[in-house]
Design a protein around this motif. Structure first.
Motif, PDB file in Angstrom:
ATOM      1  N   ASN A 132       0.294  -1.210   0.269  1.00 25.36           N
ATOM      2  CA  ASN A 132       0.330   0.166  -0.127  1.00 25.36           C
ATOM      3  C   ASN A 132       0.961   0.676  -0.297  1.00 25.36           C
ATOM      4  OD1 ASN A 132      -2.565   1.648  -0.094  1.00 25.36           O
ATOM      5  ND2 ASN A 132      -3.091   1.478   2.309  1.00 25.36           N
ATOM      6  N   ALA A 133       1.046   1.730  -0.599  1.00 24.03           N
ATOM      7  CA  ALA A 133       2.255   2.986  -0.734  1.00 24.03           C
ATOM      8  C   ALA A 133       1.412   4.084  -2.349  1.00 24.03           C
ATOM      9  CB  ALA A 133       2.904   2.968  -2.394  1.00 24.03           C
ATOM     10  N   GLY A 134       1.902   5.324  -1.688  1.00 25.06           N
ATOM     11  CA  GLY A 134       1.662   6.176  -2.054  1.00 25.06           C
ATOM     12  C   GLY A 134       2.539   7.256  -2.950  1.00 25.06           C
ATOM     13  N   VAL A 135       2.541   8.280  -3.432  1.00 24.93           N
ATOM     14  CA  VAL A 135       3.977   9.282  -3.891  1.00 24.93           C
ATOM     15  C   VAL A 135       3.133  10.645  -3.506  1.00 24.93           C
ATOM     16  CG1 VAL A 135       1.845   9.344  -6.022  1.00 24.93           C
ATOM     17  CG2 VAL A 135       4.628  10.290  -6.352  1.00 24.93           C
ATOM     18  N   VAL A 136       3.941  12.211  -3.251  1.00 19.95           N
ATOM     19  CA  VAL A 136       3.599  13.504  -2.400  1.00 19.95           C
ATOM     20  C   VAL A 136       4.502  14.080  -3.343  1.00 19.95           C
ATOM     21  CG1 VAL A 136       3.739  14.544  -0.568  1.00 19.95           C
ATOM     22  CG2 VAL A 136       2.485  12.337  -0.212  1.00 19.95           C
ATOM     23  N   ALA A 137       3.602  14.883  -4.380  1.00 20.62           N
ATOM     24  CA  ALA A 137       4.222  15.733  -4.772  1.00 20.62           C
ATOM     25  C   ALA A 137       4.648  17.192  -4.623  1.00 20.62           C
ATOM     26  CB  ALA A 137       4.797  15.917  -6.375  1.00 20.62           C
ATOM     27  N   PRO A 138       5.483  18.311  -4.197  1.00 16.22           N
ATOM     28  CA  PRO A 138       4.590  19.644  -4.309  1.00 16.22           C
ATOM     29  C   PRO A 138       4.815  20.844  -5.356  1.00 16.22           C
ATOM     30  CG  PRO A 138       7.460  19.123  -3.418  1.00 16.22           C
ATOM     31  CD  PRO A 138       7.083  18.466  -3.705  1.00 16.22           C
ATOM     32  N   ARG A 139       3.099  20.430  -5.171  1.00 14.34           N
ATOM     33  CA  ARG A 139       3.448  21.500  -6.934  1.00 14.34           C
ATOM     34  C   ARG A 139       3.764  23.159  -6.524  1.00 14.34           C
ATOM     35  NH1 ARG A 139       1.606  20.168 -10.972  1.00 14.34           N
ATOM     36  NH2 ARG A 139       0.077  19.139 -10.789  1.00 14.34           N
ATOM     37  N   VAL A 140       3.789  23.012  -5.178  1.00 16.69           N
ATOM     38  CA  VAL A 140       4.289  24.735  -4.776  1.00 16.69           C
ATOM     39  C   VAL A 140       5.757  24.598  -4.508  1.00 16.69           C
ATOM     40  CG1 VAL A 140       3.993  26.927  -4.110  1.00 16.69           C
ATOM     41  CG2 VAL A 140       2.239  25.973  -5.149  1.00 16.69           C
ATOM     42  N   PHE A 141       6.709  24.634  -5.160  1.00 16.68           N
ATOM     43  CA  PHE A 141       7.945  25.017  -4.239  1.00 16.68           C
ATOM     44  C   PHE A 141       8.948  25.830  -3.345  1.00 16.68           C
ATOM     45  CE2 PHE A 141      12.877  24.505  -4.489  1.00 16.68           C
ATOM     46  CZ  PHE A 141      13.253  22.924  -4.536  1.00 16.68           C
ATOM     47  N   PRO A 199       6.542  29.044  -2.063  1.00 14.27           N
ATOM     48  CA  PRO A 199       7.065  28.758  -0.326  1.00 14.27           C
ATOM     49  C   PRO A 199       6.444  27.666  -0.341  1.00 14.27           C
ATOM     50  CG  PRO A 199       4.447  30.169  -1.034  1.00 14.27           C
ATOM     51  CD  PRO A 199       5.055  30.181  -2.480  1.00 14.27           C
ATOM     52  N   PHE A 200       7.334  27.523   0.130  1.00 15.40           N
ATOM     53  CA  PHE A 200       7.772  25.505   0.729  1.00 15.40           C
ATOM     54  C   PHE A 200       6.490  25.365   1.441  1.00 15.40           C
ATOM     55  CE2 PHE A 200       8.555  21.236   2.554  1.00 15.40           C
ATOM     56  CZ  PHE A 200       8.595  20.726   0.467  1.00 15.40           C
ATOM     57  N   PRO A 201       5.170  24.512   1.581  1.00 14.25           N
ATOM     58  CA  PRO A 201       3.843  24.072   2.313  1.00 14.25           C
ATOM     59  C   PRO A 201       4.704  23.517   2.682  1.00 14.25           C
ATOM     60  CG  PRO A 201       4.247  22.238  -0.268  1.00 14.25           C
ATOM     61  CD  PRO A 201       5.461  23.721  -0.506  1.00 14.25           C
ATOM     62  N   LEU A 202       4.944  24.034   3.925  1.00 12.00           N
ATOM     63  CA  LEU A 202       5.815  22.967   4.950  1.00 12.00           C
ATOM     64  C   LEU A 202       4.298  21.810   5.560  1.00 12.00           C
ATOM     65  CD1 LEU A 202       8.137  23.199   6.027  1.00 12.00           C
ATOM     66  CD2 LEU A 202       7.553  23.995   7.900  1.00 12.00           C
ATOM     67  N   GLU A 203       3.673  22.984   6.455  1.00 14.87           N
ATOM     68  CA  GLU A 203       2.671  22.355   7.288  1.00 14.87           C
ATOM     69  C   GLU A 203       1.684  20.813   6.118  1.00 14.87           C
ATOM     70  OE1 GLU A 203       2.830  26.427   8.408  1.00 14.87           O
ATOM     71  OE2 GLU A 203       2.743  25.799   6.481  1.00 14.87           O
ATOM     72  N   GLU A 204       0.953  21.739   4.664  1.00 18.22           N
ATOM     73  CA  GLU A 204       0.977  20.999   3.678  1.00 18.22           C
ATOM     74  C   GLU A 204       1.404  19.866   3.549  1.00 18.22           C
ATOM     75  OE1 GLU A 204      -0.923  24.744   3.434  1.00 18.22           O
ATOM     76  OE2 GLU A 204       1.094  24.141   3.625  1.00 18.22           O
ATOM     77  N   MET A 205       2.647  19.675   3.381  1.00 17.83           N
ATOM     78  CA  MET A 205       3.632  18.475   3.305  1.00 17.83           C
ATOM     79  C   MET A 205       3.502  17.523   4.444  1.00 17.83           C
ATOM     80  SD  MET A 205       5.303  16.774   0.777  1.00 17.83           S
ATOM     81  CE  MET A 205       5.641  17.652   0.008  1.00 17.83           C
ATOM     82  N   ALA A 206       3.484  18.223   5.386  1.00 15.52           N
ATOM     83  CA  ALA A 206       3.742  17.055   6.704  1.00 15.52           C
ATOM     84  C   ALA A 206       2.258  16.845   7.243  1.00 15.52           C
ATOM     85  CB  ALA A 206       3.958  18.386   8.137  1.00 15.52           C
ATOM     86  N   GLU A 207       1.091  17.610   6.542  1.00 13.96           N
ATOM     87  CA  GLU A 207      -0.348  16.530   7.014  1.00 13.96           C
ATOM     88  C   GLU A 207      -0.149  15.278   5.696  1.00 13.96           C
ATOM     89  OE1 GLU A 207      -4.431  17.566   6.725  1.00 13.96           O
ATOM     90  OE2 GLU A 207      -3.305  19.922   6.134  1.00 13.96           O
TER      91      GLU A 207
END
Length: 413
Positions: A296-305, A307-315
């Motif tokens: 059960n795998a996933g992938v995550v990518a910042p659309r916005v590099f 300003p870095f989306p720190l909180e959204e990435m952590a979530e």
């Protein structure tokens, strides 16, 4: 000048460079100044073709270098015009000084950065060396994974950059050759709709507005420099709200939804890859094929590099046990940039997953579904055993002896 009307089909077949050029045309750019360089040459070449054939009112300036190209953009922007350019790799490295000038002077410029490896050795193919080189330049930085997104991101870049609460330059990134030279179906907006979406250019502190004289490019030493940079950073961080508003307006217009952080199959994922660019879509294929193995795998990518989306990435990563941060750039004596960003996002969160750094795809080397499946299998093993399978940093797909660096503590807390 009465420009010609370009008839667009409901669905066009464009590569990423043509998508950029069409977005420039529809945004009614006043000045495109450039010194073409592979693999972004066709962005400017296509735009120049539109100009030669009478489809645009704007000016095309061919300068003597990339440094001069960005300087011309800053000058034209300060004068009160909508400006844009494109570059890659060594061109970006040459213009980097002026990137800081553009952001510090709060000039709205749109730069299509077609990502390519930095020399030496000389290499014309795609990796993220130039994308990472811009990270501290004060520019908003968006990332497209395919030609449709390149068109969308570039068009939205004008609206974001010129917003009164932002007034900062924007980079629209795409992978060299893998996106820039790959033709796919693209659904463009009609010219009038696209133009209305971007809106008329709002002049602010225009150098040629003699009724309100202003000074650009001033000098500030210890008395005001700190305050100026703090205000600039506040505008950059605050641009997140404008970016989200622009994404929402674009979704209402087109049905295409974009987020600060893009995710796939992350609802109940135990493991995840974090990446940029075209690797995101390759990972989606690998994820579907691994379901038959019970992974059960996933992938995550910042659309916005930036300003870095720190909180959204952590979530996005809170539910996983093991993460591979994939950096498509030579790390230069430390862990990769994306690894640092993700580690910073997670360090103060309740969940402290295992995090490894994979260096891959330098100079355009392929990242295949097969290799990604093996990476996910290793992550699955790490998640089950509660420790990394090797050192923190590993080079994936390099010929010769195995390269891995930085000792891991081993046991997940």
């Amino acid at each position: 000048m009465n420009k010609k009307v370009m008839e667009l089909k409901t669905v066009e077949v464009w590569d990423g460079n043509m998508a950029n050029a069409q977005a420039f045309r529809q945004a009614d750019v006043d000045v495109v100044a450039a010194y073409p360089i592979t693999p972004s040459t066709a962005t400017v070449e296509n735009y120049a073709m539109f100009h030669a054939n009478g489809y645009i009112d704007g000016e095309v300036m061919m300068t003597e270098s990339e440094h001069a190209a960005m300087s011309a953009c800053v000058g034209a922007g300060a004068a009160g015009g909508r400006v844009a350019t494109a570059t890659s790799s060594q061109g970006l490295a040459l213009m980097i000084e002026v990137l800081y000038q553009a952001s510090g002077m709060r000039i709205p410029v749109v730069l299509c950065l077609v990502n390519r490896a930095l020399a030496a050795p000389l290499n014309v193919n795609g990796d993220h060396s130039d994308l990472y080189l811009t990270r501290d330049s004060g520019w908003i930085s968006l990332d497209a994974f395919n030609p449709q997104e390149a068109y969308d991101m570039t068009l939205m870049s004008f609206k974001i950059s010129e917003h009164p609460a932002v007034r900062l330059p924007v980079i629209s990134n795409q992978d060299g050759f893998m996106t820039s030279h790959t033709a796919q179906n693209v659904t463009p907006l009609p010219d009038e709709v696209a133009c209305n979406f971007v809106g008329e250019y709002l002049q602010v502190n225009a150098l040629l507005n003699f009724d309100k004289p202003v000074t650009h490019g001033v000098q500030t030493e210890q008395d005001w420099h700190f305050e100026h940079k703090a205000k600039q950073h506040a505008a950059l961080m605050g641009s997140k709200k404008v970016i989200l508003e622009t994404f929402a307006q674009f979704k209402e217009l087109t049905g295409r939804e974009y987020k600060l952080v893009e995710t796939y199959n992350m609802e109940n994922a135990d493991i995840a890859i974090v990446c940029l660019g075209t690797t995101y879509e390759t990972a989606m294929v690998a994820i579907e094929e691994l379901k038959a193995e019970g992974i059960n795998a996933g992938v995550v990518a910042p659309r916005v590099f930036r300003p870095f989306p720190l909180e959204e990435m952590a979530e996005a990563l809170q539910g996983v046990k093991a993460i591979a941060c994939m950096d498509r750039s030579a790390p230069g004596g430390t862990v990769g940039t994306l690894f640092n960003e993700i580690s910073g996002a997670l360090i103060n969160t309740p969940n402290r997953p295992l995090v490894s750094n994979l260096i891959y795809g330098l100079g355009g080397r392929d990242m295949t579904v097969s290799v990604l499946k093996n990476i996910y299998r290793t992550l699955d093993k790490e998640a089950k055993e509660g420790k990394l399978a090797g050192k923190i940093q590993r080079f994936v797909g390099v010929r010769g002896p195995e390269l891995s660096f930085y000792d891991a503590q081993g046991v997940q807390k």
